[in-house]
Design an enzyme around this catalytic site. Structure first.
Site, PDB file in Angstrom:
ATOM      1  N   ARG A   4       0.770  -1.063  -0.015  1.00  0.00           N
ATOM      2  CA  ARG A   4      -0.077  -0.090   0.002  1.00  0.00           C
ATOM      3  C   ARG A   4       0.843   1.274   0.045  1.00  0.00           C
ATOM      4  O   ARG A   4       0.527   2.176   0.454  1.00  0.00           O
ATOM      5  CB  ARG A   4      -0.994   0.012   1.164  1.00  0.00           C
ATOM      6  CG  ARG A   4      -1.960  -1.310   1.361  1.00  0.00           C
ATOM      7  CD  ARG A   4      -2.960  -1.199   0.580  1.00  0.00           C
ATOM      8  NE  ARG A   4      -4.098  -2.294   0.764  1.00  0.00           N
ATOM      9  CZ  ARG A   4      -4.026  -3.405   0.266  1.00  0.00           C
ATOM     10  NH1 ARG A   4      -2.989  -3.825  -0.534  1.00  0.00           N
ATOM     11  NH2 ARG A   4      -4.744  -4.431   0.576  1.00  0.00           N
ATOM     12  N   SER A  37     -10.659  -0.272   3.985  1.00  0.00           N
ATOM     13  CA  SER A  37      -9.956  -0.568   4.883  1.00  0.00           C
ATOM     14  C   SER A  37      -9.392   1.055   5.826  1.00  0.00           C
ATOM     15  O   SER A  37      -8.789   1.619   4.975  1.00  0.00           O
ATOM     16  CB  SER A  37      -8.724  -1.444   4.830  1.00  0.00           C
ATOM     17  OG  SER A  37      -9.177  -2.543   4.338  1.00  0.00           O
ATOM     18  N   GLU A  83      -4.422   3.718   6.545  1.00  0.00           N
ATOM     19  CA  GLU A  83      -4.338   3.663   4.991  1.00  0.00           C
ATOM     20  C   GLU A  83      -4.942   4.891   4.604  1.00  0.00           C
ATOM     21  O   GLU A  83      -4.613   5.367   3.244  1.00  0.00           O
ATOM     22  CB  GLU A  83      -4.991   2.364   4.667  1.00  0.00           C
ATOM     23  CG  GLU A  83      -5.071   2.183   3.151  1.00  0.00           C
ATOM     24  CD  GLU A  83      -5.393   0.784   2.880  1.00  0.00           C
ATOM     25  OE1 GLU A  83      -4.883  -0.164   3.340  1.00  0.00           O
ATOM     26  OE2 GLU A  83      -6.182   0.696   1.891  1.00  0.00           O
TER      27      GLU A  83
HETATM   28  P1  FAD Z   1      -9.099   9.314  -4.218  1.00  0.00           P
HETATM   29  O1  FAD Z   1      -9.470   8.805  -3.132  1.00  0.00           O
HETATM   30  O2  FAD Z   1      -9.470  10.178  -5.039  1.00  0.00           O
HETATM   31  O3  FAD Z   1      -7.420   9.851  -3.906  1.00  0.00           O
HETATM   32  C1  FAD Z   1      -6.585   9.029  -2.996  1.00  0.00           C
HETATM   33  C2  FAD Z   1      -5.264   9.789  -2.978  1.00  0.00           C
HETATM   34  O4  FAD Z   1      -4.538   9.711  -4.111  1.00  0.00           O
HETATM   35  C3  FAD Z   1      -5.296  11.349  -2.521  1.00  0.00           C
HETATM   36  O5  FAD Z   1      -4.241  11.505  -1.682  1.00  0.00           O
HETATM   37  C4  FAD Z   1      -5.352  11.859  -3.821  1.00  0.00           C
HETATM   38  O6  FAD Z   1      -5.157  13.280  -3.713  1.00  0.00           O
HETATM   39  C5  FAD Z   1      -4.531  11.047  -4.510  1.00  0.00           C
HETATM   40  N1  FAD Z   1      -4.637  10.970  -6.164  1.00  0.00           N
HETATM   41  C6  FAD Z   1      -5.719  10.233  -6.538  1.00  0.00           C
HETATM   42  N2  FAD Z   1      -5.507  10.481  -8.079  1.00  0.00           N
HETATM   43  C7  FAD Z   1      -4.657  11.046  -8.273  1.00  0.00           C
HETATM   44  C8  FAD Z   1      -3.549  11.250  -9.389  1.00  0.00           C
HETATM   45  N3  FAD Z   1      -4.385  10.907 -10.622  1.00  0.00           N
HETATM   46  N4  FAD Z   1      -2.751  11.661  -9.471  1.00  0.00           N
HETATM   47  C9  FAD Z   1      -2.011  12.079  -8.220  1.00  0.00           C
HETATM   48  N5  FAD Z   1      -2.467  12.022  -6.944  1.00  0.00           N
HETATM   49  C10 FAD Z   1      -4.032  11.417  -7.032  1.00  0.00           C
HETATM   50  N6  FAD Z   1      -8.106  -0.007  -1.960  1.00  0.00           N
HETATM   51  C11 FAD Z   1      -7.067  -1.493  -1.951  1.00  0.00           C
HETATM   52  O7  FAD Z   1      -6.068  -1.069  -2.215  1.00  0.00           O
HETATM   53  N7  FAD Z   1      -7.676  -2.703  -2.023  1.00  0.00           N
HETATM   54  C12 FAD Z   1      -8.954  -2.846  -1.878  1.00  0.00           C
HETATM   55  O8  FAD Z   1      -9.243  -4.160  -1.877  1.00  0.00           O
HETATM   56  C13 FAD Z   1      -9.813  -1.659  -1.613  1.00  0.00           C
HETATM   57  N8  FAD Z   1     -11.075  -1.878  -1.258  1.00  0.00           N
HETATM   58  C14 FAD Z   1     -12.013  -0.908  -1.201  1.00  0.00           C
HETATM   59  C15 FAD Z   1     -13.413  -1.029  -0.757  1.00  0.00           C
HETATM   60  C16 FAD Z   1     -14.081   0.083  -0.497  1.00  0.00           C
HETATM   61  C17 FAD Z   1     -15.615  -0.313  -0.331  1.00  0.00           C
HETATM   62  C18 FAD Z   1     -13.776   1.272  -0.603  1.00  0.00           C
HETATM   63  C19 FAD Z   1     -14.498   2.383  -0.261  1.00  0.00           C
HETATM   64  C20 FAD Z   1     -12.380   1.530  -0.704  1.00  0.00           C
HETATM   65  C21 FAD Z   1     -11.497   0.602  -1.130  1.00  0.00           C
HETATM   66  N9  FAD Z   1      -9.925   0.551  -1.244  1.00  0.00           N
HETATM   67  C22 FAD Z   1      -9.231  -0.346  -1.536  1.00  0.00           C
HETATM   68  C23 FAD Z   1      -9.433   1.993  -1.213  1.00  0.00           C
HETATM   69  C24 FAD Z   1      -9.521   2.712  -2.627  1.00  0.00           C
HETATM   70  O9  FAD Z   1     -10.630   2.350  -3.319  1.00  0.00           O
HETATM   71  C25 FAD Z   1      -8.250   2.594  -3.481  1.00  0.00           C
HETATM   72  O10 FAD Z   1      -7.112   3.034  -2.633  1.00  0.00           O
HETATM   73  C26 FAD Z   1      -8.476   3.593  -4.553  1.00  0.00           C
HETATM   74  O11 FAD Z   1      -7.333   3.347  -5.412  1.00  0.00           O
HETATM   75  C27 FAD Z   1      -8.700   4.905  -4.656  1.00  0.00           C
HETATM   76  O12 FAD Z   1      -8.956   5.449  -5.713  1.00  0.00           O
HETATM   77  P2  FAD Z   1      -9.713   6.997  -5.841  1.00  0.00           P
HETATM   78  O13 FAD Z   1      -9.609   7.578  -7.216  1.00  0.00           O
HETATM   79  O14 FAD Z   1     -10.739   6.998  -5.246  1.00  0.00           O
HETATM   80  O15 FAD Z   1      -8.571   8.056  -5.048  1.00  0.00           O
HETATM   81  P1  NAP Z   2      -9.763 -11.365   4.488  1.00  0.00           P
HETATM   82  O1  NAP Z   2      -9.670 -12.232   3.094  1.00  0.00           O
HETATM   83  O2  NAP Z   2     -10.869 -11.786   5.549  1.00  0.00           O
HETATM   84  O3  NAP Z   2      -8.324 -11.688   5.030  1.00  0.00           O
HETATM   85  C1  NAP Z   2      -8.180 -10.946   6.357  1.00  0.00           C
HETATM   86  C2  NAP Z   2      -6.804 -10.275   6.408  1.00  0.00           C
HETATM   87  O4  NAP Z   2      -5.955 -11.474   5.993  1.00  0.00           O
HETATM   88  C3  NAP Z   2      -6.586  -9.446   4.974  1.00  0.00           C
HETATM   89  O5  NAP Z   2      -6.244  -8.080   5.326  1.00  0.00           O
HETATM   90  C4  NAP Z   2      -5.272 -10.122   4.313  1.00  0.00           C
HETATM   91  O6  NAP Z   2      -4.213  -9.222   4.175  1.00  0.00           O
HETATM   92  C5  NAP Z   2      -5.103 -11.137   5.239  1.00  0.00           C
HETATM   93  N1  NAP Z   2      -4.905 -12.600   4.257  1.00  0.00           N
HETATM   94  C6  NAP Z   2      -5.976 -13.299   4.243  1.00  0.00           C
HETATM   95  N2  NAP Z   2      -5.646 -14.559   3.486  1.00  0.00           N
HETATM   96  C7  NAP Z   2      -4.212 -14.328   3.246  1.00  0.00           C
HETATM   97  C8  NAP Z   2      -3.481 -15.113   2.533  1.00  0.00           C
HETATM   98  N3  NAP Z   2      -3.555 -16.322   1.994  1.00  0.00           N
HETATM   99  N4  NAP Z   2      -1.800 -14.599   2.426  1.00  0.00           N
HETATM  100  C9  NAP Z   2      -1.577 -13.263   3.081  1.00  0.00           C
HETATM  101  N5  NAP Z   2      -2.578 -12.566   3.619  1.00  0.00           N
HETATM  102  C10 NAP Z   2      -3.970 -13.157   3.746  1.00  0.00           C
HETATM  103  O7  NAP Z   2     -10.006  -9.987   4.111  1.00  0.00           O
HETATM  104  P2  NAP Z   2     -11.033  -9.032   3.541  1.00  0.00           P
HETATM  105  O8  NAP Z   2     -11.187  -8.036   4.597  1.00  0.00           O
HETATM  106  O9  NAP Z   2     -12.299  -9.894   3.272  1.00  0.00           O
HETATM  107  O10 NAP Z   2     -10.408  -8.385   2.191  1.00  0.00           O
HETATM  108  C11 NAP Z   2     -10.164  -9.327   1.091  1.00  0.00           C
HETATM  109  C12 NAP Z   2      -9.337  -8.671   0.426  1.00  0.00           C
HETATM  110  O11 NAP Z   2      -9.712  -7.490  -0.147  1.00  0.00           O
HETATM  111  C13 NAP Z   2      -7.874  -8.365   1.128  1.00  0.00           C
HETATM  112  O12 NAP Z   2      -6.779  -8.609   0.287  1.00  0.00           O
HETATM  113  C14 NAP Z   2      -7.915  -6.775   1.335  1.00  0.00           C
HETATM  114  O13 NAP Z   2      -6.473  -6.312   1.402  1.00  0.00           O
HETATM  115  C15 NAP Z   2      -8.816  -6.497   0.292  1.00  0.00           C
HETATM  116  N6  NAP Z   2      -9.343  -5.132   0.818  1.00  0.00           N
HETATM  117  C16 NAP Z   2      -8.562  -3.993   0.968  1.00  0.00           C
HETATM  118  C17 NAP Z   2      -9.521  -2.743   1.364  1.00  0.00           C
HETATM  119  C18 NAP Z   2      -8.730  -1.533   1.400  1.00  0.00           C
HETATM  120  O14 NAP Z   2      -9.590  -0.489   1.636  1.00  0.00           O
HETATM  121  N7  NAP Z   2      -7.470  -1.553   1.157  1.00  0.00           N
HETATM  122  C19 NAP Z   2     -10.896  -2.855   1.451  1.00  0.00           C
HETATM  123  C20 NAP Z   2     -11.328  -4.243   1.402  1.00  0.00           C
HETATM  124  C21 NAP Z   2     -10.822  -5.311   0.976  1.00  0.00           C
HETATM  125  P3  NAP Z   2      -4.260  -8.224   2.753  1.00  0.00           P
HETATM  126  O15 NAP Z   2      -5.018  -7.145   3.003  1.00  0.00           O
HETATM  127  O16 NAP Z   2      -2.685  -7.901   3.049  1.00  0.00           O
HETATM  128  O17 NAP Z   2      -4.497  -8.932   1.566  1.00  0.00           O
END
Ligand code: FAD
Ligand code: NAP
Length: 339
Positions: free
Chosen positions: A165, A239, A335
């Site tokens: 991340r 998250s 995050e």
């Molecule tokens: P924004 O929220 O608009 O911006 C985020 C940051 O990036 C800000 O600092 C902004 O200034 C900067 N930014 C945005 N676009 C640009 C650009 N073009 N150039 C420079 N800077 C920029 N994230 C994960 O990694 N994995 C997941 O599984 C995941 N699941 C999610 C589930 C839900 C329900 C929600 C609500 C969020 C989730 N996220 C997840 C977080 C989010 O969706 C991601 O981080 C996504 O990439 C953010 O994109 P955005 O366009 O909305 O960014």
């Molecule tokens: P999950 O499958 O219930 O797992 C819980 C946590 O354990 C996750 O955070 C994941 O880490 C870790 N994990 C599970 N299985 C793993 C494996 N085989 N090896 C290594 N790590 C493992 O998680 P969940 O909440 O339903 O989410 C599913 C996936 O979507 C995850 O990868 C999560 O990161 C992603 N997600 C991200 C966001 C966001 O906003 N960043 C929001 C929702 C879901 P990791 O997070 O490192 O994968």
């Protein structure tokens, strides 16, 4: 021609949906307009925020600067052979729609990243990841506009220095570049990644007999839809905290007191701890205070049930950080980007 709005309500531009205003608001749909924005707004003197889908940020107060919405669209095939395809997307494309476009065309590599909200341009910012796949696995390069000089620079994978991340755009180059396009190297010979989380069980429940990237994408969509709050119904930014990574020695001590702790050993010997487990075990999951709280199905997700302020949600995150630190001695990191 760009248009600048003043004192603009931006609640609907973010998935948390907290009621805030931006002192100035504008948007651009190509590099020319971006150049105009950069020169006309004297952005160097004002705080500036590039906005994509607003799904990874929380405003704790009105934004005293310029919010600039990225609307650069367009998907282009750069090269295509029997094995792989190099595909470039405008930064303002919707990430999930881009994934579906690739899946429908049998371009494999990002199917596990289905249904992540936000824009393509933000995907490298924090090296988005889910279900064992990260953007860095398929990333080829990106183009970014340097705000101070107006130059467009190409970054390859090494130059982005992707981590968990993390990327250079979140640290050393923070607020210096606008990502305008991202190019991905996808494959036509898929390697199915189904070992993570609940994917296998979901594929079975779906009755899938022949594995395909479409089936994996659908499985991920089903799991996410059942587990995560839909931001259109309940405000959230996914998250709120990163999973902490700790040293083996610290882990060996911790597990003596907390034998159930959800953990994943990493190749370098460190151990990733599921932040959701830490928060859940302290009783935070499902806790509601007024109009905000911790989601009932997912302890990592803080939610706005309708009318809460960003400050309330931020304070809740601080309380959670403190309680995790007190019990486990682990410092969680947010995050979500806080403004
Ligand atoms: P924004 O929220 O608009 O911006 C985020 C940051 O990036 C800000 O600092 C902004 O200034 C900067 N930014 C945005 N676009 C640009 C650009 N073009 N150039 C420079 N800077 C920029 N994230 C994960 O990694 N994995 C997941 O599984 C995941 N699941 C999610 C589930 C839900 C329900 C929600 C609500 C969020 C989730 N996220 C997840 C977080 C989010 O969706 C991601 O981080 C996504 O990439 C953010 O994109 P955005 O366009 O909305 O960014
Ligand atoms: P999950 O499958 O219930 O797992 C819980 C946590 O354990 C996750 O955070 C994941 O880490 C870790 N994990 C599970 N299985 C793993 C494996 N085989 N090896 C290594 N790590 C493992 O998680 P969940 O909440 O339903 O989410 C599913 C996936 O979507 C995850 O990868 C999560 O990161 C992603 N997600 C991200 C966001 C966001 O906003 N960043 C929001 C929702 C879901 P990791 O997070 O490192 O994968």
């Amino acid at each position: 021609m760009i248009h600048i709005q003043h004192n603009k309500a931006i609640k609907n531009y973010t998935t948390f949906g907290v009621p805030v205003k931006a002192k100035k608001f504008t948007q651009f749909s190509d590099i020319q307009e971006l150049k105009e924005v950069a020169s006309h707004l004297e952005v160097l003197d004002e705080e500036m925020l590039i906005l994509g889908g607003g799904s990874n940020l929380l405003f704790t107060k009105d934004f005293d600067g310029v919010v600039i919405l990225n609307q650069i669209k367009g998907i282009e095939i750069i090269s295509d052979n029997n094995e792989e395809v190099l595909i470039k997307s405008g930064a303002g494309e919707n990430w999930h729609e881009f994934v579906l476009y690739c899946v429908d065309n049998d371009y494999a590599g990002i199917e596990n990243l289905s249904l992540i909200p936000g824009s393509v341009g933000a995907s490298p910012m924090q090296n988005i990841g889910a279900y064992g796949v990260e953007i860095k696995d398929v990333f080829h390069s990106l183009e970014a506009f340097h705000i101070e000089t107006g130059e467009v620079r190409v970054f390859n994978k090494e130059e982005c220095n992707f981590g968990y991340r993390e990327s250079v755009f979140k640290n050393i180059y923070k607020d210096q570049y606008v990502i305008t396009s991202v190019t991905f190297l996808l494959t036509k010979k898929p390697i199915f990644k189904t070992s993570y989380g609940a994917i296998k069980a979901e594929l079975e429940a779906m009755g899938v007999e022949e594995l395909s990237i479409k089936a994996i994408s659908n499985a991920v969509i089903n799991i996410r839809s059942s587990k995560l709050p839909n931001p259109k119904e309940i405000g959230n930014a996914g998250s709120f905290f990163k999973n902490p990574v700790i040293k083996k020695e610290q882990f060996d001590e911790l597990i003596k007191n907390f034998p159930e702790i959800a953990n994943y050993p990493l190749p370098n010997g460190d151990v990733k701890i599921a932040a959701g487990w830490l928060i859940d075990s302290l009783g935070w999951k499902g806790k509601r205070i007024g109009d905000y709280g911790v989601h009932k199905n997912q302890a990592l997700v803080l939610v706005n049930y309708g009318n809460s302020s960003g400050g309330d949600i931020y304070n809740l995150s601080t309380d959670i950080l403190n309680s995790v630190k007190q019990t486990f001695g682990i410092e969680l990191e947010r995050e979500v980007n806080i403004f």
